[in-house]
Each structure stands twice: as C-alpha cells, then as structure tokens.
Design an enzyme around this catalytic site. Sequence first.
Site, PDB file in Angstrom:
ATOM      1  CD  GLU A 245      -3.101   0.818   0.379  1.00  0.00           C
ATOM      2  OE1 GLU A 245      -2.508   1.729  -0.234  1.00  0.00           O
ATOM      3  OE2 GLU A 245      -4.339   0.759   0.449  1.00  0.00           O
TER       4      GLU A 245
ATOM      5  CG  ASP B 284      -6.076   8.914   6.239  1.00  0.00           C
ATOM      6  OD1 ASP B 284      -5.317   9.610   6.917  1.00  0.00           O
ATOM      7  OD2 ASP B 284      -7.226   9.273   5.940  1.00  0.00           O
TER       8      ASP B 284
ATOM      9  CG  PHE C  79      -3.906  15.542   1.275  1.00  0.00           C
ATOM     10  CD1 PHE C  79      -4.728  14.424   1.255  1.00  0.00           C
ATOM     11  CD2 PHE C  79      -3.429  16.043   0.071  1.00  0.00           C
ATOM     12  CE1 PHE C  79      -5.079  13.813   0.053  1.00  0.00           C
ATOM     13  CE2 PHE C  79      -3.775  15.447  -1.135  1.00  0.00           C
ATOM     14  CZ  PHE C  79      -4.604  14.327  -1.142  1.00  0.00           C
TER      15      PHE C  79
HETATM   16  P1  5GP Z   1      -7.806   4.763   4.394  1.00  0.00           P
HETATM   17  O1  5GP Z   1      -8.854   3.741   4.044  1.00  0.00           O
HETATM   18  O2  5GP Z   1      -6.642   4.160   5.144  1.00  0.00           O
HETATM   19  O3  5GP Z   1      -8.400   5.932   5.132  1.00  0.00           O
HETATM   20  O4  5GP Z   1      -7.235   5.402   3.075  1.00  0.00           O
HETATM   21  C1  5GP Z   1      -7.228   4.754   1.886  1.00  0.00           C
HETATM   22  C2  5GP Z   1      -6.758   5.583   0.718  1.00  0.00           C
HETATM   23  O5  5GP Z   1      -6.997   6.981   0.889  1.00  0.00           O
HETATM   24  C3  5GP Z   1      -5.270   5.458   0.463  1.00  0.00           C
HETATM   25  O6  5GP Z   1      -4.919   4.275  -0.181  1.00  0.00           O
HETATM   26  C4  5GP Z   1      -5.075   6.679  -0.417  1.00  0.00           C
HETATM   27  O7  5GP Z   1      -5.485   6.388  -1.732  1.00  0.00           O
HETATM   28  C5  5GP Z   1      -6.030   7.702   0.178  1.00  0.00           C
HETATM   29  N1  5GP Z   1      -5.293   8.602   1.092  1.00  0.00           N
HETATM   30  C6  5GP Z   1      -5.285   8.600   2.437  1.00  0.00           C
HETATM   31  N2  5GP Z   1      -4.495   9.577   2.924  1.00  0.00           N
HETATM   32  C7  5GP Z   1      -3.958  10.203   1.838  1.00  0.00           C
HETATM   33  C8  5GP Z   1      -3.030  11.309   1.680  1.00  0.00           C
HETATM   34  O8  5GP Z   1      -2.501  11.918   2.619  1.00  0.00           O
HETATM   35  N3  5GP Z   1      -2.727  11.666   0.398  1.00  0.00           N
HETATM   36  C9  5GP Z   1      -3.264  11.036  -0.692  1.00  0.00           C
HETATM   37  N4  5GP Z   1      -2.879  11.477  -1.886  1.00  0.00           N
HETATM   38  N5  5GP Z   1      -4.141   9.996  -0.580  1.00  0.00           N
HETATM   39  C10 5GP Z   1      -4.475   9.593   0.676  1.00  0.00           C
END
Ligand code: 5GP
Length: 178
Positions: free
Chosen positions: A102, A106, A155
Amino acid sequence: MDTIRLRDKEFSLFITEQEIREAITKMATRIKADIKESNPLFVSVLNGAFMFTAELMRELDGPYELTFARYSSYKGTSTSGEVKEIVPLQTDIRGRMVILLEDIIDTGLTMEFVMKKLLDEGAAEVRVATMLFKPEALKALLKPDYVGFEIPTDFIVGHGLDYDEMGRSYKDIYKLNE
Ligand code: 5GP
C-alpha cells in the site's frame, strides 16, 4: 523543488527520494528475513502503490510473485461503508501468504476491508507493507506489519500519491500547506 503547486493547492517538500529509498531498503531486508524460503504472493494496491511497489520489488531482488488489485478508497464515516473491488485479483490465493503493498494507511478502513475479504477468500495469512502510515488517523483494527514512515495526519502527495489525479510522478513526497 521545495514547493510544488497542484491545481489550487501548494505543497512543501516533506520526505526526500533519498530518505524513501533508505526506508524501502530497510523494509526489504526485514521482509526477506521474515519470509525466508516461503512463497508469498505480493499484491500491489493500485494506483498509489505503483512506485513503492517497483522500488520494493527491485530491492527484494528474488523470485517473488507479484500481482495487482484496485479498490475504491473508503469514503464515509461509518464502518458499514462498502469498499468496491475495481480491479479484482487474478490469482488463486487459497492457502497462501499474501503481502499487500500500500502507498498510505490513513483511517485503515480500506485495508481492514481488503484483509478481511482476502481471508474470507481463503488466504492463509495477510500481511500489510505500507510506505506511509498515519497512526493518529487510524480507525480500523489493524497494525501494518511493515511501515516505511509514520507521519502526522497531513495530506501528502508525490511518489505515487495524487491530489485529484495530479502529482503521482514526483519522486519526493510533499505535504499540503494549510
Ligand atoms: P484509508 O482507508 O486508510 O483511510 O485510506 C485509503 C486511501 O486513501 C489510500 O490508499 C489513499 O489512496 C487515500 N489517502 C489517504 N491519505 C492520503 C493522503 O494523505 N494523500 C493522498 N494522496 N491519498 C491519501
């Protein structure tokens, strides 16, 4: 470059290519020591993990099997939300150790869903290797096995990660300026 602009936002240099390379080399050494002679299936989670995947696999420098999958990212605030499989796995995972690659964890809700799905489909074990991890944002019951960097809840773009599909090809990692 110390700052970049993507559409309406400005980002500042946060992690350099050199630091990323060192973290990935360390991670590869740990993974190799853990998996020994076993035959795990590496699953790169598109799109964001493409650059990290290429670099990690080069460092592993072995006979390993790699495939790709894509899931819609988790959006919403309740754990009942569904994560959609956009590009399904093409490989039979029954009885195998799967190592998910991955870009970033987040809330962890996407990975939690994917891990459960692969275990339901018969994987013997599912591990997670992530380039970036935001421990303070975590809402899911999971602990990534291999982490490149723990970062605050900012971010991030670059090194595979996008802002509105822009910025994936920067070699360094940038943080949004508030
Ligand atoms: P989660 O399910 O862990 O909240 O996040 C899943 C997806 O959200 C990650 O695989 C990514 O695509 C997107 N994401 C989460 N945080 C960030 C960030 O800081 N920057 C970017 N560009 N995408 C993020």
